[in-house]
Design a protein around this motif. Structure first.
Motif, PDB file in Angstrom:
ATOM      1  N   UNK A 139       0.860  -1.185   0.000  1.00 26.49           N
ATOM      2  CA  UNK A 139       0.000   0.000   0.000  1.00 26.49           C
ATOM      3  C   UNK A 139       0.895   1.233   0.000  1.00 26.49           C
ATOM      4  N   UNK A 140       0.724   2.073  -0.986  1.00 23.32           N
ATOM      5  CA  UNK A 140       1.521   3.286  -1.099  1.00 23.32           C
ATOM      6  C   UNK A 140       1.054   4.311  -0.080  1.00 23.32           C
ATOM      7  N   UNK A 141       1.972   4.769   0.755  1.00 15.33           N
ATOM      8  CA  UNK A 141       1.610   5.686   1.837  1.00 15.33           C
ATOM      9  C   UNK A 141       0.968   6.973   1.338  1.00 15.33           C
ATOM     10  N   UNK A 142       1.519   7.542   0.296  1.00 18.98           N
ATOM     11  CA  UNK A 142       1.064   8.855  -0.178  1.00 18.98           C
ATOM     12  C   UNK A 142      -0.349   8.832  -0.744  1.00 18.98           C
ATOM     13  N   UNK A 208       5.822  -8.846   7.595  1.00 20.26           N
ATOM     14  CA  UNK A 208       6.511  -8.404   8.807  1.00 20.26           C
ATOM     15  C   UNK A 208       6.203  -6.941   9.071  1.00 20.26           C
ATOM     16  N   UNK A 209       5.866  -6.639  10.308  1.00 17.38           N
ATOM     17  CA  UNK A 209       5.719  -5.264  10.751  1.00 17.38           C
ATOM     18  C   UNK A 209       6.902  -4.938  11.640  1.00 17.38           C
ATOM     19  N   UNK A 210       7.643  -3.896  11.309  1.00 20.45           N
ATOM     20  CA  UNK A 210       8.874  -3.552  12.024  1.00 20.45           C
ATOM     21  C   UNK A 210       8.616  -2.332  12.899  1.00 20.45           C
ATOM     22  N   UNK A 211       8.862  -2.473  14.194  1.00 19.62           N
ATOM     23  CA  UNK A 211       8.661  -1.375  15.143  1.00 19.62           C
ATOM     24  C   UNK A 211      10.003  -1.022  15.774  1.00 19.62           C
ATOM     25  N   UNK A 212      10.392   0.235  15.659  1.00 26.30           N
ATOM     26  CA  UNK A 212      11.652   0.732  16.206  1.00 26.30           C
ATOM     27  C   UNK A 212      11.357   1.923  17.111  1.00 26.30           C
ATOM     28  N   UNK A 213      11.771   1.829  18.365  1.00 29.85           N
ATOM     29  CA  UNK A 213      11.561   2.903  19.342  1.00 29.85           C
ATOM     30  C   UNK A 213      10.094   3.325  19.411  1.00 29.85           C
ATOM     31  N   UNK A 214       9.215   2.334  19.399  1.00 29.53           N
ATOM     32  CA  UNK A 214       7.797   2.619  19.548  1.00 29.53           C
ATOM     33  C   UNK A 214       7.112   3.174  18.325  1.00 29.53           C
ATOM     34  N   UNK A 215       7.791   3.163  17.171  1.00 26.50           N
ATOM     35  CA  UNK A 215       7.190   3.673  15.940  1.00 26.50           C
ATOM     36  C   UNK A 215       7.293   2.662  14.817  1.00 26.50           C
ATOM     37  N   UNK A 216       6.304   2.666  13.940  1.00 27.48           N
ATOM     38  CA  UNK A 216       6.287   1.738  12.816  1.00 27.48           C
ATOM     39  C   UNK A 216       7.252   2.198  11.733  1.00 27.48           C
ATOM     40  N   UNK A 217       8.089   1.272  11.252  1.00 26.51           N
ATOM     41  CA  UNK A 217       8.986   1.569  10.145  1.00 26.51           C
ATOM     42  C   UNK A 217       8.399   0.963   8.871  1.00 26.51           C
ATOM     43  N   UNK A 218       7.973   1.828   7.946  1.00 29.08           N
ATOM     44  CA  UNK A 218       7.329   1.371   6.716  1.00 29.08           C
ATOM     45  C   UNK A 218       8.216   1.475   5.488  1.00 29.08           C
ATOM     46  N   UNK A 219       9.336   2.183   5.600  1.00 26.13           N
ATOM     47  CA  UNK A 219      10.129   2.482   4.423  1.00 26.13           C
ATOM     48  C   UNK A 219       9.672   3.785   3.790  1.00 26.13           C
ATOM     49  N   UNK A 220      10.372   4.221   2.761  1.00 33.74           N
ATOM     50  CA  UNK A 220      10.109   5.522   2.144  1.00 33.74           C
ATOM     51  C   UNK A 220       8.713   5.607   1.538  1.00 33.74           C
ATOM     52  N   UNK A 221       8.288   4.570   0.834  1.00 32.21           N
ATOM     53  CA  UNK A 221       6.994   4.593   0.142  1.00 32.21           C
ATOM     54  C   UNK A 221       5.905   3.812   0.865  1.00 32.21           C
ATOM     55  N   UNK A 223       6.351   0.514   1.585  1.00 25.62           N
ATOM     56  CA  UNK A 223       6.414  -0.847   1.061  1.00 25.62           C
ATOM     57  C   UNK A 223       7.307  -1.771   1.887  1.00 25.62           C
ATOM     58  N   UNK A 224       7.785  -1.323   3.036  1.00 20.80           N
ATOM     59  CA  UNK A 224       8.681  -2.136   3.850  1.00 20.80           C
ATOM     60  C   UNK A 224       7.966  -3.309   4.496  1.00 20.80           C
ATOM     61  N   UNK A 225       8.760  -4.281   4.968  1.00 25.46           N
ATOM     62  CA  UNK A 225       8.213  -5.396   5.729  1.00 25.46           C
ATOM     63  C   UNK A 225       7.813  -6.616   4.932  1.00 25.46           C
ATOM     64  N   UNK A 226       8.112  -6.638   3.624  1.00 25.46           N
ATOM     65  CA  UNK A 226       7.689  -7.776   2.799  1.00 25.46           C
ATOM     66  C   UNK A 226       8.649  -8.962   2.952  1.00 25.46           C
ATOM     67  N   UNK A 227       8.727  -9.480   4.163  1.00 25.31           N
ATOM     68  CA  UNK A 227       9.645 -10.578   4.445  1.00 25.31           C
ATOM     69  C   UNK A 227       9.239 -11.865   3.729  1.00 25.31           C
ATOM     70  N   UNK A 228       7.964 -11.993   3.403  1.00 23.86           N
ATOM     71  CA  UNK A 228       7.497 -13.189   2.695  1.00 23.86           C
ATOM     72  C   UNK A 228       8.110 -13.344   1.321  1.00 23.86           C
ATOM     73  N   UNK A 229       8.631 -12.233   0.776  1.00 26.98           N
ATOM     74  CA  UNK A 229       9.243 -12.279  -0.556  1.00 26.98           C
ATOM     75  C   UNK A 229      10.763 -12.108  -0.490  1.00 26.98           C
ATOM     76  N   UNK A 230      11.309 -12.379   0.686  1.00 29.96           N
ATOM     77  CA  UNK A 230      12.760 -12.495   0.816  1.00 29.96           C
ATOM     78  C   UNK A 230      13.155 -13.884   0.323  1.00 29.96           C
ATOM     79  N   UNK A 231      14.146 -13.952  -0.554  1.00 29.20           N
ATOM     80  CA  UNK A 231      14.567 -15.233  -1.107  1.00 29.20           C
ATOM     81  C   UNK A 231      15.408 -15.999  -0.080  1.00 29.20           C
TER      82      UNK A 231
END
Length: 383
Positions: A139-142, A208-221, A223-231
Motif C-alpha cells: 500500500x503506497x503511503x502517499x 513483517x511489521x517492524x517497530x523501532x523505538x515505539x514507531x512503525x517503520x514502513x520504508x520511504x513509500x 512498502x517495507x516489511x515484505x519478508x514473505x518475498x525475501x529469497x
C-alpha cells in the motif's frame, strides 16, 4: 489533553494539569468540552496519595466514537468495532477464498460486512469515527492505493475509494494499510510488550511489521516489511510474485499444511485445528513440517535482525498458534546466524492477539486518529 487522559486513565483534573503543564482552569474547561462531546466520562473519586480533597477520576468514554476495522485476508474477511479504550465491542469473521474472486466481487462482500458493522454500531447507539482496512499487499503511503497483492492477484486497486463509494462512507475517514503493519501496531498498542521488535504474521502469505523505538517503520513509500518475498532458497518453488524461493512458499501456512498432509478444501479453522491435534500427538510428518518452516523462517529473520539490530521477534497469525513447535528450531537458527547473538540473544515470543491482530490494529488506527484530533467532535457538540 485527550491522550493524557488515555495514558492516565482514572486520574483527576489536577493530575492531568500536572502532566500536561496546563493550568487547572484550562484543563477543567477542556475536560468539560470533551465530556459534552462524549469523548470523556467522569467516574468515582480518583486515588490520591497526598493530602487534600480527591478529584473526580477521568476516563475515555466507552460509548464514544468507535473505530471500525476491516481485514481482507487471502482466505477470509474480518471486521470489528473497537471503542476509545481499545476494547473490542463486536467482531465478525467469514471464510472466503478471495483468490478466486475479482477485486470487485471481494469489495462487494467487504461492503456488506462494513454495512453490518455500521448497523451494529447504530444498534449500540455509538458513532463510527473512522475505519482502517488491512490488506495483504503493498500500500503506497502517499495515495493509499494497493499497488499489488500477489496472493490475491490484485494490482492498482483503490480500496479506499471503492469502499467509500460502495458503502457511502463520505463522512467517515478511511485508512488503508498493510496487514502486517497493522498487526504490529496492535501488538505495540497493547502496551505490555517491547518497543523494538519485528512482528511476523504467518498466514498464506508472510508479512513483517517492524517497530523501532515505539514507531512503525514502513520504508520511504510504505512498502517495507515484505519478508514473505525475501529469497531463502534460490532453487525453491516459484512464488505468486514471480520470483523463486520466497520465504512464504517454503514457510507459509499452506506449505506447512501441505507437508503435514492436512491441506484440503476445509475451512481455515478446521485445518489449523487438525494440525494442532496432530502436533499434540507428535505426528512425525506434522512435526517435521513445522520444524522445516521454522528453519526457513529463521534464515529470513536472521537477516532482518543482523541488518536492524532488533532484540525481539513476535510470532503472529498462525505462527502464534504453532509457537510451541516453532520456538526451539527457530531460536537455534537465530542463535547460529545472528552475529550478535552471543551478547544479545534474540527473544522470540508469541502474540496474544494471534490472527485478530491485523483487524484490531486497523480499528485501533481509527481510534488513534480520533485521540490525535478530537476537535471535530468537540466542535460538533458545541454547534
Amino acid at each position: 489533553m485527550l491522550n493524557a487522559i488515555a495514558d492516565l486513565s482514572g486520574h483527576s483534573r489536577a493530575e492531568i494539569a500536572a502532566r500536561t503543564g496546563l493550568t487547572k482552569a484550562t484543563v477543567s474547561s477542556l475536560v468539560d468540552r470533551m465530556i459534552g462531546a462524549n469523548l470523556v466520562v467522569e467516574g468515582a473519586a480518583a486515588v490520591r496519595t497526598g493530602p487534600g480533597r480527591r478529584g473526580t477520576a477521568l476516563f475515555l468514554a466507552p460509548d464514544g466514537p468507535h473505530g471500525l476495522g476491516v481485514e481482507i485476508g487471502v482466505d477470509y474477511l474480518a471486521t470489528c468495532l473497537i471503542d476509545l479504550t481499545g476494547e473490542v465491542r463486536a467482531r465478525w469473521i467469514q471464510s472466503a477464498d478471495n483468490r478466486v474472486l475479482s477485486p470487485a466481487r471481494v469489495l462487494s462482500r467487504v461492503t456488506k460486512a462494513v454495512r453490518t458493522a455500521l448497523a451494529e454500531a447504530d444498534r449500540m447507539g455509538v458513532r463510527v469515527g473512522g475505519m482502517g482496512v488491512a490488506v495483504p499487499g503493498l500500500v503506497e503511503s502517499a495515495t493509499g492505493i494497493l499497488r499489488v497483492a500477489p496472493n490475491l492477484g490484485w494490482r492498482e486497486v483503490d480500496v479506499r475509494g471503492e469502499l467509500r463509494r460502495r458503502a457511502d462512507l463520505d463522512d467517515i475517514p478511511v485508512l488503508v494499510g498493510n496487514e502486517a503493519n497493522f498487526a504490529a501496531l496492535a501488538e505495540l498498542w497493547q502496551g505490555t510488550g517491547p518497543r523494538d521488535f519485528v512482528h511476523v504474521s504467518g498466514e498464506i502469505g508472510i508479512g513483517a511489521g517492524i517497530v523501532v523505538d515505539g514507531g512503525l517503520f514502513e520504508g520511504v513509500s510504505g512498502f517495507g516489511g515484505e519478508i514473505g518475498h525475501v529469497m531463502v532458497d534460490p532453487r525453491g518453488p516459484e512464488c505468486a510474485c514471480g520470483a523463486r524461493g520466497c520465504l512464504e512458499r517454503l514457510a507459509g501456512q499452506e506449505e506447512i499444511y501441505r507437508q503435514a498432509g492436512v491441506l484440503d478444501d476445509r475451512a481455515p479453522e478446521e485445518l489449523i485445528t487438525d494440525l494442532l491435534d496432530r502436533l499434540a500427538h507428535r505426528d512425525r510428518r506434522s512435526v517435521a513440517a513445522t520444524r522445516s518452516a521454522a528453519r526457513w523462517l529463521g534464515i529470513a529473520l536472521s537477516g532482518v535482525v543482523n541488518l536492524l539490530d532488533l532484540p525481539t521477534v513476535v510470532l503472529g497469525g498462525t505462527y502464534a498458534r504453532l509457537a510451541p513447535w516453532l520456538w526451539e528450531p527457530l531460536r537455534d537458527e537465530l542463535a547460529q546466524r545472528v552475529v550478535s547473538s552471543t551478547w544479545s540473544p534474540v527473544e522470540v515470543t508469541a502474540s496474544t492477539l494471534g490472527s485478530e491482530a491485523a483487524v484490531r490494529g486497523a480499528a485501533g488506527s481509527a481510534v488513534r486518529a480520533i485521540l490525535a484530533d478530537p476537535d471535530p467532535y468537540v466542535t460538533a457538540a458545541l454547534a
